[in-house]
Design a protein around this motif. Structure first.
Motif, mmCIF file in Angstrom:
data_model
loop_
_atom_site.group_PDB
_atom_site.id
_atom_site.type_symbol
_atom_site.label_atom_id
_atom_site.label_comp_id
_atom_site.label_asym_id
_atom_site.label_seq_id
_atom_site.Cartn_x
_atom_site.Cartn_y
_atom_site.Cartn_z
ATOM 1 N N MET A 129 -39.701 18.320 67.467
ATOM 2 C CA MET A 129 -40.530 17.666 66.473
ATOM 3 C C MET A 129 -41.368 16.587 67.182
ATOM 4 N N THR A 130 -42.644 16.526 66.859
ATOM 5 C CA THR A 130 -43.499 15.539 67.506
ATOM 6 C C THR A 130 -43.160 14.139 67.013
ATOM 7 N N GLU A 131 -43.556 13.149 67.802
ATOM 8 C CA GLU A 131 -43.307 11.763 67.420
ATOM 9 C C GLU A 131 -44.016 11.415 66.119
ATOM 10 N N LEU A 132 -45.259 11.872 65.965
ATOM 11 C CA LEU A 132 -46.000 11.579 64.737
ATOM 12 C C LEU A 132 -45.314 12.204 63.527
ATOM 13 N N ARG A 133 -44.884 13.444 63.676
ATOM 14 C CA ARG A 133 -44.215 14.119 62.569
ATOM 15 C C ARG A 133 -42.971 13.342 62.153
ATOM 16 N N GLN A 134 -42.191 12.894 63.116
ATOM 17 C CA GLN A 134 -40.982 12.131 62.799
ATOM 18 C C GLN A 134 -41.341 10.799 62.153
ATOM 19 N N LEU A 135 -42.351 10.143 62.687
ATOM 20 C CA LEU A 135 -42.793 8.876 62.105
ATOM 21 C C LEU A 135 -43.169 9.070 60.640
ATOM 22 N N LEU A 136 -43.933 10.112 60.349
ATOM 23 C CA LEU A 136 -44.356 10.377 58.975
ATOM 24 C C LEU A 136 -43.159 10.684 58.075
ATOM 25 N N ARG A 137 -42.184 11.396 58.598
ATOM 26 C CA ARG A 137 -40.998 11.721 57.799
ATOM 27 C C ARG A 137 -40.128 10.496 57.537
ATOM 28 N N ASP A 138 -40.208 9.502 58.409
ATOM 29 C CA ASP A 138 -39.365 8.309 58.276
ATOM 30 C C ASP A 138 -39.961 7.250 57.346
ATOM 31 N N ILE A 139 -41.222 7.399 56.964
ATOM 32 C CA ILE A 139 -41.842 6.405 56.082
ATOM 33 C C ILE A 139 -41.247 6.538 54.687
ATOM 34 N N GLU A 140 -40.770 5.429 54.154
ATOM 35 C CA GLU A 140 -40.187 5.444 52.814
ATOM 36 C C GLU A 140 -41.296 5.636 51.781
ATOM 37 N N VAL A 141 -40.996 6.409 50.765
ATOM 38 C CA VAL A 141 -41.975 6.730 49.732
ATOM 39 C C VAL A 141 -41.508 6.155 48.398
ATOM 40 N N PHE A 142 -42.440 5.594 47.661
ATOM 41 C CA PHE A 142 -42.169 5.053 46.321
ATOM 42 C C PHE A 142 -40.952 4.139 46.332
ATOM 43 N N GLN A 143 -41.061 3.073 47.117
ATOM 44 C CA GLN A 143 -39.992 2.098 47.189
ATOM 45 C C GLN A 143 -39.884 1.360 45.866
ATOM 46 N N GLY A 144 -38.695 0.936 45.536
ATOM 47 C CA GLY A 144 -38.486 0.157 44.324
ATOM 48 C C GLY A 144 -38.308 1.040 43.104
ATOM 49 N N GLU A 145 -38.334 0.392 41.965
ATOM 50 C CA GLU A 145 -38.109 1.086 40.704
ATOM 51 C C GLU A 145 -39.389 1.748 40.221
ATOM 52 N N LEU A 146 -39.296 3.020 39.882
ATOM 53 C CA LEU A 146 -40.451 3.755 39.378
ATOM 54 C C LEU A 146 -40.578 3.538 37.878
ATOM 55 N N PRO A 147 -41.815 3.494 37.375
ATOM 56 C CA PRO A 147 -41.988 3.308 35.930
ATOM 57 C C PRO A 147 -41.517 4.546 35.169
ATOM 58 N N GLU A 148 -41.003 4.313 33.990
ATOM 59 C CA GLU A 148 -40.595 5.426 33.147
ATOM 60 C C GLU A 148 -41.790 5.895 32.328
ATOM 61 N N PHE A 149 -41.772 7.172 31.985
ATOM 62 C CA PHE A 149 -42.823 7.722 31.136
ATOM 63 C C PHE A 149 -42.210 8.727 30.180
ATOM 64 N N ASP A 150 -42.365 8.462 28.902
ATOM 65 C CA ASP A 150 -41.891 9.369 27.863
ATOM 66 C C ASP A 150 -43.115 9.877 27.107
ATOM 67 N N PRO A 151 -43.498 11.134 27.297
ATOM 68 C CA PRO A 151 -44.696 11.663 26.632
ATOM 69 C C PRO A 151 -44.675 11.497 25.118
ATOM 70 N N ARG A 152 -43.479 11.419 24.526
ATOM 71 C CA ARG A 152 -43.387 11.268 23.064
ATOM 72 C C ARG A 152 -43.887 9.916 22.590
ATOM 73 N N THR A 153 -43.920 8.930 23.483
ATOM 74 C CA THR A 153 -44.380 7.598 23.088
ATOM 75 C C THR A 153 -45.785 7.296 23.616
ATOM 76 N N ALA A 154 -46.420 8.293 24.199
ATOM 77 C CA ALA A 154 -47.761 8.100 24.770
ATOM 78 C C ALA A 154 -48.790 7.928 23.647
ATOM 79 N N PRO A 155 -49.878 7.228 23.933
ATOM 80 C CA PRO A 155 -50.961 7.116 22.954
ATOM 81 C C PRO A 155 -51.505 8.495 22.577
#
Length: 118
Positions: free
Chosen positions: A1-27
């Motif tokens: 695996m290339t260094e860049l590929r590993q670097l990209l795989r190691d980046i954390e995605v969507f850190q923290g709490e994600l917002p909730e979405f309930d389509p039933r309560t959408a406008p």
């Protein structure tokens, strides 16, 4: 695996709490929900939340994308401006359909809009 590929795989995605979405309560309309999320993006510190990727296809069918600024949203649609003589303008003249993508990382949200362009 290339260094860049590993670097990209190691980046954390969507850190923290994600917002909730309930389509039933959408406008009732997509533009109302979009406006809610846009205002939340502003409150969350998103820089240039009105920046969007406009994706089109030319007469040859090849896709192209460019970042533009949203000018307005209403029941009539999402409004943006592009010079009619530009690549985008010519693409839209040849194939009057587009996709818009907004990405607001601080809000952990993205919005995709697609359809005919007039």
């Amino acid at each position: 695996m290339t260094e860049l590929r590993q670097l990209l795989r190691d980046i954390e995605v969507f850190q923290g709490e994600l917002p909730e979405f309930d389509p039933r309560t959408a406008p009732d309309t997509p533009e109302e929900l979009f406006t809610e999320w846009l205002l939340h993006a502003l409150d969350s510190g998103v820089r240039e939340p009105h920046a969007m990727t406009l994706s089109t296809a030319g007469a040859d069918g090849n896709p192209t994308a460019r970042t533009l600024i949203l000018k307005n949203v209403s029941a009539q649609g999402w409004q943006f401006a592009s010079d009619a003589g530009s690549v985008k303008g010519r693409n839209l003249a040849d194939r009057p359909f587009a996709a818009l993508t907004f990405y607001w990382p601080q809000s952990a949200r993205q919005v995709r809009v697609r359809g005919p362009v007039v």
